[in-house]
Scaffold this active site. Sequence first.
Site, PDB file in Angstrom:
ATOM      1  N   HIS A 149       6.814 -39.435 -31.629  1.00 34.93           N
ATOM      2  CA  HIS A 149       7.711 -40.656 -30.980  1.00 34.93           C
ATOM      3  C   HIS A 149       7.454 -40.632 -29.172  1.00 34.93           C
ATOM      4  O   HIS A 149       7.289 -40.208 -28.811  1.00 34.93           O
ATOM      5  CB  HIS A 149       9.061 -40.619 -30.618  1.00 34.93           C
ATOM      6  CG  HIS A 149       9.402 -42.167 -30.362  1.00 34.93           C
ATOM      7  ND1 HIS A 149       9.773 -42.678 -29.867  1.00 34.93           N
ATOM      8  CD2 HIS A 149       9.975 -43.083 -31.373  1.00 34.93           C
ATOM      9  CE1 HIS A 149      10.004 -43.846 -29.462  1.00 34.93           C
ATOM     10  NE2 HIS A 149      10.859 -44.071 -31.308  1.00 34.93           N
TER      11      HIS A 149
ATOM     12  N   GLY B 134      13.710 -47.206  -7.005  1.00 33.29           N
ATOM     13  CA  GLY B 134      13.130 -45.355  -6.409  1.00 33.29           C
ATOM     14  C   GLY B 134      12.081 -45.908  -6.215  1.00 33.29           C
ATOM     15  O   GLY B 134      11.383 -46.756  -6.357  1.00 33.29           O
TER      16      GLY B 134
ATOM     17  N   ALA C  82      11.027 -34.818 -15.863  1.00 32.40           N
ATOM     18  CA  ALA C  82      12.034 -35.310 -16.474  1.00 32.40           C
ATOM     19  C   ALA C  82      11.624 -37.242 -16.788  1.00 32.40           C
ATOM     20  O   ALA C  82      12.279 -37.895 -17.289  1.00 32.40           O
ATOM     21  CB  ALA C  82      13.668 -35.577 -16.019  1.00 32.40           C
ATOM     22  N   GLY C  83      10.579 -37.029 -15.972  1.00 32.94           N
ATOM     23  CA  GLY C  83       9.722 -38.447 -15.912  1.00 32.94           C
ATOM     24  C   GLY C  83      10.116 -39.951 -15.478  1.00 32.94           C
ATOM     25  O   GLY C  83      10.607 -39.782 -14.319  1.00 32.94           O
TER      26      GLY C  83
END
Length: 491
Positions: free
Chosen positions: A81, A163, A171-172
């Site tokens: 995925h 951000g 964690a991307g």
Amino acid sequence: MSRFECVPNFSEGRDPAKIDRIAGAAREVPDVTVLDVERNADHNRCVISLVGEGDALIEAVLRMMRVATASIDLTHHTGEHPRMGATDVVPFVPLGSSTMADAVKLAERLGERIAKELGIPVYLYAAAARRPERSDLAKVREGQFEGIRDSIASDPARAPDFGEAKVHPTAGAVAVGARPILIAYNAYLTTPDVGIAKKIAKAVRARDGGLPEVKALGFDIQERHRAQVSMNLTDYRVSPVHRALEAVRREGQRYGVGVEESEIVGLIPEDALFDAAEYYLQLHAFDRSAILERKVRSVDASVPGHESIASFASRLAARTPTPGGGSAAGVVAALAAALGEMVLAYSIDPTKPAEDLAALAHSLTAGRLRFLELADEDSLSYDGVRSAKRARKERPDDAASQTAYLAAVRHAAEVPLETARRARDLARQLESVRARTRAALGSDLVTSLALFRAAAEGALANVEINLEDLKAAGEPIADLETEIAHLRASG
């Protein structure tokens, strides 16, 4: 009460312990319920469905994300995925009276906190998108973790909504949004050829001219040695499940393959399944109110005591005249009776039950049911007083209106009086057998008796409020005052 479903997707589908820790973080948050946890090893992904109110859901998702951020490293992550983050996507889905605008506000609030507290860049998507192209999750996730990591600082189109323009090293990034109910639906083909699955996916998905409101990809599910057409039905009322399945079957016939099995990932509205049942059973004029379980639910909903405590407490807290103290007294008395029933259930020897204890248990059961009826009757009686008061005001010289008003007030006093009378009587009987109940249940018995006392005091206070109106009208109330005094003395 504004409730929402939230369905965060995490890039972990192979380690049950990690998934349990992520879901467990949400279970620790009051007023949030974990409805479902689905995981897939080939996708290396899990989908966790939550339901609750806004602030609680935000807290639950942040706690889950802290666990995911600490335990999932995308630099070593593989799976079928597409993914951009350890916590990949967090959609809010409005339920009941909640609106999409409410869900968008939740997404924005959560996004701001994620960036500030976890240092993860956030992209708002779907109904929360601030750029038109970000309404499509696939566009937001394009390039996945690695592609976003390499371009976020230099490509203005990659600038996050919250951000800094840099991904979290392990964690991307995360997509947070608001959307309607989505059905995740997969069809397993009778072939392991993923190339065929990808061709079928292209033919059935909306962006390539297929079914509207359908997204689809083709995957290789190695553990089953089968190719899969994985679909998201973003509006099942436009493209229902059965239509998606038939489209996959029709395209599969071109390549000489069929559908071996299908699956639903996460939760699905019952009407979506009824749509499929009506289609395949060729029910062209079916009335869904004839479904047995729906008919039973509609009857149950009208029976006193079938409302959840959470729902009753929410109505009690609202700025409305009813339900009020009299109804609350009835519910508390019902809880007292139920606890008394439990104490006796453990204290009565089933091999040789004492007749008096069994009779008391029966009385507590009957009392519990009657208290719930009285809780409803209290609200109705107050509504009756308000209605009669309006009628008297409109026709001040009408003797019948005055008589009806006084009768309504007296009834409104008699309802909580019955609650107090029954509560005192059952408490007295339960106290009389205290020595014969199991010692281990002593705290339960004490709680039951305390609840009975509170219910009686609350109910009597509601009686006295109504007596003031009767006294002002010159109505005889000596009988009611005498009983109130007696019940107070017996407590």
